[in-house]
Design an enzyme around this catalytic site. Structure first.
Site, PDB file in Angstrom:
ATOM      1  N   CYS A 129      -6.028   1.842   5.959  1.00 30.40           N
ATOM      2  CA  CYS A 129      -6.727   0.520   6.374  1.00 30.40           C
ATOM      3  C   CYS A 129      -6.339   0.283   7.572  1.00 30.40           C
ATOM      4  O   CYS A 129      -5.077   0.797   8.206  1.00 30.40           O
ATOM      5  CB  CYS A 129      -6.464  -0.627   5.289  1.00 30.40           C
ATOM      6  SG  CYS A 129      -4.801  -1.159   5.280  1.00 30.40           S
ATOM      7  N   GLU A 139       0.995   3.707   1.918  1.00 31.31           N
ATOM      8  CA  GLU A 139       1.593   4.462   3.090  1.00 31.31           C
ATOM      9  C   GLU A 139       2.581   3.558   3.377  1.00 31.31           C
ATOM     10  O   GLU A 139       3.586   3.905   3.981  1.00 31.31           O
ATOM     11  CB  GLU A 139       0.345   4.251   4.126  1.00 31.31           C
ATOM     12  CG  GLU A 139      -1.007   5.034   3.750  1.00 31.31           C
ATOM     13  CD  GLU A 139      -1.940   4.180   3.189  1.00 31.31           C
ATOM     14  OE1 GLU A 139      -3.207   4.371   3.605  1.00 31.31           O
ATOM     15  OE2 GLU A 139      -1.592   3.376   2.151  1.00 31.31           O
ATOM     16  N   CYS A 157      -2.245  -0.408   7.549  1.00 31.51           N
ATOM     17  CA  CYS A 157      -1.475   0.810   7.538  1.00 31.51           C
ATOM     18  C   CYS A 157      -1.471   1.806   8.653  1.00 31.51           C
ATOM     19  O   CYS A 157      -0.550   2.281   9.128  1.00 31.51           O
ATOM     20  CB  CYS A 157      -1.930   1.725   6.264  1.00 31.51           C
ATOM     21  SG  CYS A 157      -1.638   0.709   4.728  1.00 31.51           S
ATOM     22  N   HIS A 177       0.774  -1.160  -0.131  1.00 30.15           N
ATOM     23  CA  HIS A 177      -0.039  -0.146  -0.078  1.00 30.15           C
ATOM     24  C   HIS A 177       0.775   1.319   0.054  1.00 30.15           C
ATOM     25  O   HIS A 177       2.180   1.283   0.237  1.00 30.15           O
ATOM     26  CB  HIS A 177      -0.972  -0.101   1.147  1.00 30.15           C
ATOM     27  CG  HIS A 177      -1.994  -1.082   1.320  1.00 30.15           C
ATOM     28  ND1 HIS A 177      -2.833  -1.118   2.093  1.00 30.15           N
ATOM     29  CD2 HIS A 177      -1.865  -2.147   0.536  1.00 30.15           C
ATOM     30  CE1 HIS A 177      -3.622  -2.041   1.779  1.00 30.15           C
ATOM     31  NE2 HIS A 177      -3.189  -2.704   0.793  1.00 30.15           N
TER      32      HIS A 177
END
Length: 151
Positions: free
Chosen positions: A84, A56, A87, A54
């Site tokens: 999410c 992040e 993260c 992801h």
């Protein structure tokens, strides 16, 4: 929000748009320290065959490597979509000072939605959180991506 905040979110949006051109869910992230841009990253889940790639996560890894420390105290993260739970946990572990995000994610978000990770008793560090920054632009980018994906 300040002009600086909007400027960094615009950078994150640019990264998200590039991710979309690669077939990735258009999420972009930038990390800033003392007004200096450290890193920018877009989702690479598909390209890397990595469910943890992801934006992040990639930005946190790159900033930690750049600063040669696992703790990013004094750093701010700007991301185009509500992180999410995975993260959010990484943001906590990295000791990010402030989190700015664009679109809220009622289905998969872990900050203001879902598990609300930073409010859990097991969360050791919670950043200051500012949601809804450039929310309409960030949300429209995501909606457009999924509309095209389904057509």
């Amino acid at each position: 929000m300040s002009e600086e905040t909007h400027s960094y979110m615009e950078l994150a949006l640019e990264v998200a748009k590039r991710a979309a051109t690669r077939g990735e869910v258009p999420v972009g992230a930038v990390i800033v320290q003392d007004g200096k841009l450290l890193v920018r990253a877009g989702n690479r889940v598909e390209a890397d065959n990595d469910p943890t790639a992801h934006a992040e996560m990639l930005a946190i890894r790159a900033a930690a490597e750049m600063l040669d420390t696992p703790r990013l105290t004094g750093c701010d993260l700007y991301v185009t979509m509500e992180p999410c739970a995975m993260c959010a946990s990484a943001i906590s572990l990295a000791r990010i000072r402030r989190l700015y995000f664009g679109a809220y994610d009622p289905k998969g978000g872990g900050v203001e939605n879902g598990p609300r990770f930073f409010g859990q008793p097991t969360c050791h560090h919670a950043p200051d959180v500012y949601g809804g920054i450039a929310e309409s632009e960030c949300g429209e980018l995501l909606k457009e991506f999924f509309r095209e994906l389904r057509s």
